[in-house]
Design a protein around this motif. Structure first.
Motif, short mmCIF file in Angstrom:
data_model
loop_
_atom_site.label_atom_id
_atom_site.label_comp_id
_atom_site.label_asym_id
_atom_site.label_seq_id
_atom_site.Cartn_x
_atom_site.Cartn_y
_atom_site.Cartn_z
N MET A 1 -2.99 -30.40 30.85
CA MET A 1 -2.51 -31.14 29.66
C MET A 1 -1.82 -30.17 28.71
O MET A 1 -2.34 -29.10 28.41
CB MET A 1 -3.70 -31.81 28.93
N SER A 2 -0.73 -30.60 28.23
CA SER A 2 0.00 -29.72 27.31
C SER A 2 -0.58 -29.84 25.90
O SER A 2 -0.96 -30.92 25.46
CB SER A 2 1.48 -30.11 27.31
N SER A 3 -0.64 -28.73 25.21
CA SER A 3 -1.09 -28.77 23.82
C SER A 3 0.11 -28.83 22.85
O SER A 3 -0.05 -28.77 21.65
CB SER A 3 -1.94 -27.53 23.51
N GLU A 4 1.32 -28.93 23.40
CA GLU A 4 2.52 -29.04 22.56
C GLU A 4 2.46 -30.27 21.66
O GLU A 4 2.14 -31.35 22.15
CB GLU A 4 3.78 -29.20 23.45
N PRO A 5 2.70 -30.12 20.37
CA PRO A 5 2.76 -31.33 19.53
C PRO A 5 3.97 -32.19 19.92
O PRO A 5 4.98 -31.66 20.39
CB PRO A 5 2.92 -30.79 18.11
N THR A 6 3.85 -33.51 19.74
CA THR A 6 4.97 -34.40 20.07
C THR A 6 6.09 -34.16 19.04
O THR A 6 5.81 -34.10 17.84
CB THR A 6 4.55 -35.89 19.95
N LYS A 7 7.29 -34.04 19.53
CA LYS A 7 8.42 -33.85 18.60
C LYS A 7 8.78 -35.19 17.94
O LYS A 7 8.92 -36.19 18.62
CB LYS A 7 9.64 -33.33 19.37
N HIS A 8 8.95 -35.15 16.64
CA HIS A 8 9.42 -36.36 15.94
C HIS A 8 10.94 -36.39 16.06
O HIS A 8 11.60 -35.35 15.94
CB HIS A 8 8.99 -36.32 14.47
N VAL A 9 11.48 -37.56 16.29
CA VAL A 9 12.94 -37.64 16.50
C VAL A 9 13.75 -37.14 15.31
O VAL A 9 14.85 -36.63 15.46
CB VAL A 9 13.41 -39.08 16.85
N ALA A 10 13.17 -37.29 14.10
CA ALA A 10 13.95 -36.92 12.93
C ALA A 10 13.83 -35.45 12.55
O ALA A 10 14.45 -34.99 11.61
CB ALA A 10 13.53 -37.78 11.73
N THR A 11 13.05 -34.73 13.32
CA THR A 11 12.86 -33.33 12.97
C THR A 11 14.12 -32.51 13.24
O THR A 11 14.76 -32.66 14.27
CB THR A 11 11.70 -32.75 13.80
N TYR A 12 14.48 -31.67 12.30
CA TYR A 12 15.61 -30.78 12.52
C TYR A 12 15.27 -29.76 13.58
O TYR A 12 14.14 -29.28 13.64
CB TYR A 12 15.94 -30.02 11.22
N THR A 13 16.18 -29.43 14.41
CA THR A 13 15.95 -28.38 15.40
C THR A 13 17.08 -27.38 15.31
O THR A 13 18.13 -27.67 14.71
CB THR A 13 15.95 -28.96 16.84
N ALA A 14 16.88 -26.27 15.90
CA ALA A 14 17.91 -25.23 15.88
C ALA A 14 19.14 -25.66 16.66
O ALA A 14 20.19 -25.05 16.53
CB ALA A 14 17.35 -23.94 16.47
N GLU A 15 19.01 -26.74 17.44
CA GLU A 15 20.16 -27.16 18.25
C GLU A 15 21.19 -27.97 17.46
O GLU A 15 22.20 -28.37 18.03
CB GLU A 15 19.72 -28.00 19.46
N GLN A 16 20.92 -28.26 16.16
CA GLN A 16 21.93 -29.03 15.39
C GLN A 16 23.30 -28.40 15.60
O GLN A 16 23.50 -27.22 15.32
CB GLN A 16 21.58 -29.01 13.90
N PRO A 17 24.25 -29.18 16.09
CA PRO A 17 25.51 -28.58 16.54
C PRO A 17 26.47 -28.21 15.42
O PRO A 17 27.36 -27.40 15.61
CB PRO A 17 26.13 -29.67 17.42
N THR A 18 26.34 -28.83 14.23
CA THR A 18 27.40 -28.63 13.23
C THR A 18 26.96 -27.70 12.11
O THR A 18 25.80 -27.63 11.76
CB THR A 18 27.79 -29.98 12.61
N GLU A 19 27.95 -27.05 11.53
CA GLU A 19 27.72 -26.26 10.32
C GLU A 19 27.61 -27.22 9.14
O GLU A 19 28.29 -28.24 9.10
CB GLU A 19 28.92 -25.34 10.06
N ILE A 20 26.82 -26.86 8.14
CA ILE A 20 26.67 -27.70 6.95
C ILE A 20 28.03 -27.93 6.30
O ILE A 20 28.37 -29.03 5.89
CB ILE A 20 25.71 -27.05 5.95
N SER A 21 28.85 -26.90 6.25
CA SER A 21 30.13 -27.01 5.55
C SER A 21 31.12 -27.93 6.25
O SER A 21 32.14 -28.29 5.69
CB SER A 21 30.76 -25.62 5.41
N SER A 22 30.84 -28.32 7.48
CA SER A 22 31.79 -29.20 8.18
C SER A 22 31.52 -30.67 7.88
O SER A 22 32.29 -31.53 8.29
CB SER A 22 31.71 -28.96 9.70
N ILE A 23 30.45 -30.97 7.19
CA ILE A 23 30.11 -32.38 6.92
C ILE A 23 30.72 -32.80 5.59
O ILE A 23 30.24 -32.41 4.53
CB ILE A 23 28.57 -32.58 6.88
N LEU A 24 31.80 -33.60 5.65
CA LEU A 24 32.47 -34.06 4.44
C LEU A 24 32.14 -35.51 4.11
O LEU A 24 32.24 -35.93 2.96
CB LEU A 24 34.00 -33.96 4.61
N SER A 25 31.73 -36.28 5.11
CA SER A 25 31.66 -37.73 4.93
C SER A 25 30.58 -38.15 3.95
O SER A 25 30.67 -39.23 3.37
CB SER A 25 31.48 -38.43 6.28
N GLY A 26 29.58 -37.31 3.72
CA GLY A 26 28.58 -37.63 2.70
C GLY A 26 29.22 -37.83 1.34
O GLY A 26 28.71 -38.59 0.51
#
Ligand code: PBG
Ligand code: ZN
Length: 347
Positions: A1-26
């Protein structure tokens, strides 16, 4: 049995593909935010409405080449303007169209006829609507037998001194009749100085704005206006006094010159095809109000494109107006003014 906690879908991960500065639509996802992105706001007071005035007081004639626009007699234009003032109209620019036979001559005598359409209408509008800002286009072409904007030599060239003297006299007579602003569109060198001096000598300079068509280009966009005003030249063209299309440097010099001669406000004309000039004017004339004229040909083209189904009229009219604002203008002379008085209420 794995002791890994379940990942929540909304959690930020290091894999986020975009730079913060590239998001203009907000910054513009909400309608209010989209208006917050405007450097300059479009309001009812941004618009100046052109009116064509006939010397027949009862006239109300549709102008075929200028959709929805009419040539008005004084008795018909007053009720029409009343309906627009009720919707928030703030400013008009008047053009006289003498229709009577034999009134045109070499000296444009009819331009400031006290019983002519412009002076009669200034008085009627100011009496009925004291708060309406009344601008008069000042030019000779509607009143000269040859249809040019000045007084001519035999070879067809403009006699500068005599022309600016006549233009100044006309401007002073419009101001004396109650116009709040005179706007010379002739493009004869030195007329701003001559008109300013004329207004000063007549004791009218303190209550008359001098708005110069400083950068007005010769071109193919004034056709419907010349139909409306009956002001097409009977020979030649206006290329020796209106600016050449490619003449950005000339326009910059004309802007600086007119400012130095005493212009209180500046017009660039036409609008959409000349937005680089509007932007230059914003820099050179940054201390005076800047206006652009969406001319008859531009208006008729947008109308025709909408009728063909190429564009949506209201959307394209807003797009054109915001182009002018972005380039640096805060005022627009436009045949769409009556529409905008309604459209701006719907926002
Ligand atoms: C008169 C004048 C013109 C326009 C404004 N004032 C015509 C011209 O210069 O030939 C054009 C306006 C328009 O096309 O809507 N000099
Ligand atoms: Zn003219």
């Amino acid at each position: 049995m794995s002791s890994e906690p379940t990942k929540h879908v909304a959690t930020y991960t290091a894999e986020q593909p975009t730079e913060i500065s590239s998001i203009l639509s907000g910054g513009y996802h909400h309608p209010l935010l989209r208006t917050w992105q405007n450097e300059r706001q479009l309001t009812k007071s941004s618009f100046i409405y052109p009116l064509f005035l006939s010397d027949d007081p009862e006239e109300e004639t549709v102008i075929e080449s200028l959709p929805k626009q009419k040539r008005w007699g004084v008795n018909k234009v007053v009720p029409y303007v009343r309906s627009l003032v009720a919707k928030g109209l703030k400013a008009v620019i008047l053009f006289g169209v003498p229709m009577a036979e034999g009134v045109k001559d070499e000296l444009a005598t009819a331009a400031d006829d006290p019983n002519g359409p412009v002076i009669v209408t200034i008085k009627a509008l100011k009496a009925e609507f004291p708060d309406l800002f009344v601008i008069c286009d000042v030019c000779l072409c509607e009143y000269t037998s040859h249809g040019h904007c000045g007084i001519l030599r035999d070879d067809g060239s403009i006699i500068r001194e005599q022309s600016v003297r006549r233009l100044a006299a006309v401007a002073v007579n419009y101001a004396r009749a109650g116009a709040n602003c005179v706007a010379p569109s002739d493009m004869v060198d030195g007329r701003i100085l001559a008109i300013k001096r004329g207004l000063l000598d007549a004791g009218l300079a303190h209550r008359t704005m001098l708005m110069s068509y400083s950068a007005k280009f010769a071109g193919n966009l004034y056709g419907p206006f010349r139909d409306a005003a009956g002001s097409a030249p009977s020979f030649g063209d206006r290329k020796c006094y209106q600016l050449p299309t490619g003449g950005r440097g000339l326009a910059r010099r004309a802007l600086a010159r007119d400012l130095a001669e005493g212009a209180d406000a500046i017009i660039v004309k036409p609008s959409t095809f000349y937005l680089d000039i509007v932007s230059d004017a914003k820099e050179i004339c940054r201390d005076v109000p800047l206006c652009t004229y969406q001319v008859s040909g531009e208006y008729a083209m947008l109308y025709a494109a909408a009728e063909k189904g190429v564009v949506d009229l209201k959307t394209i009219a807003f797009e054109a107006a915001y182009g002018c604002l972005r380039a640096g203008a805060t005022l627009i002379i436009s045949y769409f003014t009556p529409e905008f008085l309604e459209w701006l209420d719907e926002l």
